[in-house]
Write a protein that holds these residues in place. Structure first.
Motif, short mmCIF file in Angstrom:
data_model
loop_
_atom_site.label_atom_id
_atom_site.label_comp_id
_atom_site.label_asym_id
_atom_site.label_seq_id
_atom_site.Cartn_x
_atom_site.Cartn_y
_atom_site.Cartn_z
N PHE A 31 8.00 43.17 -35.99
CA PHE A 31 8.73 42.61 -34.85
C PHE A 31 10.09 42.08 -35.30
CE2 PHE A 31 9.73 39.08 -31.93
CZ PHE A 31 9.86 39.80 -30.76
N ARG A 32 10.11 41.42 -36.44
CA ARG A 32 11.38 40.90 -36.96
C ARG A 32 12.35 42.05 -37.23
NH1 ARG A 32 10.99 35.46 -39.28
NH2 ARG A 32 12.92 35.90 -40.36
N PHE A 35 13.78 43.30 -33.93
CA PHE A 35 14.80 42.36 -33.44
C PHE A 35 16.09 42.53 -34.22
CE2 PHE A 35 17.11 38.37 -33.69
CZ PHE A 35 17.25 38.03 -32.36
N ARG A 53 28.44 34.44 -22.74
CA ARG A 53 27.73 34.50 -24.01
C ARG A 53 26.41 33.71 -23.97
NH1 ARG A 53 28.06 37.27 -28.94
NH2 ARG A 53 26.20 36.51 -29.94
N GLU A 57 22.72 35.35 -24.46
CA GLU A 57 21.77 34.97 -25.52
C GLU A 57 20.40 34.64 -24.92
OE1 GLU A 57 23.50 31.98 -28.04
OE2 GLU A 57 24.78 33.44 -29.06
N GLN A 61 17.07 36.88 -25.77
CA GLN A 61 15.86 36.20 -26.26
C GLN A 61 14.68 36.49 -25.33
OE1 GLN A 61 16.05 32.30 -27.93
NE2 GLN A 61 14.29 31.58 -26.81
N PHE A 65 11.13 38.35 -26.16
CA PHE A 65 9.87 37.64 -25.89
C PHE A 65 8.97 38.49 -25.00
CE2 PHE A 65 10.58 32.83 -26.77
CZ PHE A 65 11.08 33.13 -28.03
N TYR A 68 7.41 41.17 -26.99
CA TYR A 68 6.31 40.67 -27.81
C TYR A 68 5.07 40.38 -26.96
CZ TYR A 68 3.72 38.37 -31.44
OH TYR A 68 2.73 38.06 -32.34
N PHE B 62 22.34 32.02 -33.37
CA PHE B 62 21.43 32.61 -32.36
C PHE B 62 20.17 33.15 -33.03
CE2 PHE B 62 20.07 36.54 -30.12
CZ PHE B 62 19.45 35.91 -29.04
N LYS B 63 20.35 33.84 -34.17
CA LYS B 63 19.17 34.38 -34.89
C LYS B 63 18.22 33.27 -35.29
CE LYS B 63 21.07 38.50 -37.08
NZ LYS B 63 21.43 39.09 -38.37
N ARG B 65 17.93 30.29 -33.94
CA ARG B 65 17.29 29.71 -32.76
C ARG B 65 16.21 30.63 -32.21
NH1 ARG B 65 20.51 29.66 -28.63
NH2 ARG B 65 22.47 30.18 -29.63
N PHE B 66 16.49 31.94 -32.26
CA PHE B 66 15.51 32.90 -31.75
C PHE B 66 14.19 32.79 -32.52
CE2 PHE B 66 13.21 36.88 -31.99
CZ PHE B 66 13.03 37.17 -30.64
N PHE B 67 14.28 32.82 -33.84
CA PHE B 67 13.04 32.79 -34.63
C PHE B 67 12.37 31.41 -34.57
CE2 PHE B 67 14.85 36.66 -36.57
CZ PHE B 67 13.79 37.50 -36.27
N ASP B 69 12.44 29.42 -31.84
CA ASP B 69 11.78 29.41 -30.53
C ASP B 69 10.57 30.34 -30.52
OD1 ASP B 69 13.71 27.66 -29.79
OD2 ASP B 69 14.82 29.05 -28.50
N PHE B 70 10.70 31.46 -31.22
CA PHE B 70 9.59 32.41 -31.29
C PHE B 70 8.40 31.76 -32.00
CE2 PHE B 70 7.47 36.00 -33.53
CZ PHE B 70 6.99 36.65 -32.40
N ALA B 73 6.87 29.24 -29.65
CA ALA B 73 6.12 29.89 -28.57
C ALA B 73 4.80 30.45 -29.10
CB ALA B 73 6.96 30.99 -27.94
N GLN B 74 4.83 30.93 -30.34
CA GLN B 74 3.61 31.48 -30.94
C GLN B 74 2.58 30.40 -31.17
OE1 GLN B 74 2.55 34.68 -31.74
NE2 GLN B 74 4.15 34.81 -30.21
N GLU B 148 8.63 35.38 -45.64
CA GLU B 148 9.84 36.17 -45.50
C GLU B 148 11.09 35.32 -45.57
OE1 GLU B 148 10.39 39.09 -42.52
OE2 GLU B 148 8.24 39.45 -42.44
N VAL B 149 11.01 34.11 -45.01
CA VAL B 149 12.23 33.27 -44.95
C VAL B 149 12.70 32.87 -46.34
CG1 VAL B 149 13.11 31.05 -44.14
CG2 VAL B 149 11.67 32.45 -42.66
#
Lengths: 199, 149
Positions: A31-32, A35, A53, A57, A61, A65, A68, B62-63, B65-67, B69-70, B73-74, B148-149
């Motif tokens: 998934f990563r 993305f 912008r 974003e 996102q 989601f 997923y 943004f990247k 924040r995305f991960f 938030d992901f 959420a998970q 991974e991080v």
């Protein structure tokens, strides 16, 4: 009859679909990768759609989601990107209907209006690019929805005519016609600004 | 095809979206028609001007924040909702059995206890494994993300 196993096998030739099948089986690293590969180009399409912008974003996102959340229902019926951009297009339409982005666009415009004028050559080029964008946006605003979206999908989303057709439920011929009409309007508006009023 | 027909195919021609026969026909026409060649140049310039508009790309923020938030959420729904729902159902059934056992008297009482246990047999047997399933799955996921991080 085209069975799911056969579709999945065919997906092995589409590396994105293969990754999505791995996501379906619970592979988070896949998934990563999806993305990382697709969020940038998708942002290009969404950002031209919303012209904001922050909202773009949020949409990008939300689209990932949704991808997923829908992973267990994923079936290889089309290219992964067709599925991704279909979700993105619907999300953009929903956002337009809600009208949220318009308010944010207004606040962004107010912020930009306070920016100091460009001084050097590179800033001058940026300003010129911004003016071109504004003219393009103005022309796109005057187009029928399908023409506008087809244009954005092909020019900014990098989709083929066939893929844009699948996303919008149009034939290849209809996409071709939409692209011609949109490009013709833009040609008149960008290259012959004096005729812009007729667009 | 006349010049108007050719003009309407030019954008698809430049995008290489035409079948070989139509493409060949257009190329033959362009060879002999200066007006249509000028049209082709105008559409080429239009597409180049559009192509020069900057693509926004992704910001590192943004990247991140995305991960983030992901990940959030998970973690939320499986860790809180599903185990608690199962735990709630299991506790309710267990409490009912306890009440029925502790209250003395009627011969029908044991039959009621048996009926409750029978109706929730799956919960009693599998509760431990089921309640930890999501946690175990998510733990693997979080570990993989952290690696991974």
């Amino acid at each position: 009859v085209f069975h799911q196993d056969e579709r999945d096998h065919e997906a092995m030739t589409d590396s994105d679909a293969e990754l999505m099948l791995r996501v379906r089986e619970g592979d988070q690293a896949a998934f990563r990768k999806l993305f990382t590969s697709h969020a940038g180009p998708l942002m290009g399409f969404v950002d031209r759609f919303t012209r904001n912008r922050a909202v773009s974003e949020e949409i990008v996102q939300e689209v990932f989601f949704k991808v997923y959340r829908a992973r267990k229902k994923y079936q290889v019926k089309a290219k992964f990107t067709t599925w991704l951009y279909t979700i993105a297009t619907r999300t953009c339409y929903n956002e337009l209907r809600r009208g949220v982005h318009k308010r944010k666009v207004a606040s962004l415009d107010q912020r930009e209006a306070r920016e100091p004028p460009a001084r050097d050559a590179s800033a001058q080029e940026q300003l010129e690019g911004k003016r071109t964008q504004e003219r393009l946006d103005h022309i796109l605003d005057g187009l029928p929805e399908n023409q506008r979206t087809a244009f954005l999908l092909v020019r900014f989303g990098g989709r083929s005519y066939s893929e844009a057709g699948e996303i919008l439920g149009l034939t290849h011929s209809a996409v071709k016609s939409a692209l011609f009409r949109a490009t013709d309007a833009i040609r008149r508006g960008l290259l012959d600004p004096q005729t812009e009023g007729s667009v | 095809m006349n010049c108007q027909d050719i003009k309407e195919e030019l954008v698809a021609y430049l995008d290489d979206e035409l079948d070989p026969d139509t493409r060949a026909e257009i190329e033959a026409h362009l060879e002999s028609c200066a007006a249509c060649r000028a049209e082709r140049e105008a559409y080429t310039a239009t597409l180049q001007a559009v192509g020069k508009l900057a693509a926004p790309g992704l910001t590192p923020d943004f990247k991140r924040r995305f991960f983030r938030d992901f990940d959030d959420a998970q973690r939320r729904p499986p860790w809180i909702l599903r185990p608690l729902t199962l735990a709630g159902a299991g506790l309710a059934a267990g409490a009912l059995v306890l009440v029925l056992l502790l209250v003395p008297g009627q011969p029908a009482r044991q039959a009621k206890v048996d009926a409750v246990i029978a109706s929730h047999l799956e919960l009693f047997e599998d509760y431990e494994a089921i309640s930890n399933l999501d946690v175990l799955e998510d733990f693997e996921f979080i570990q993989a993300m952290d690696d991974e991080v």
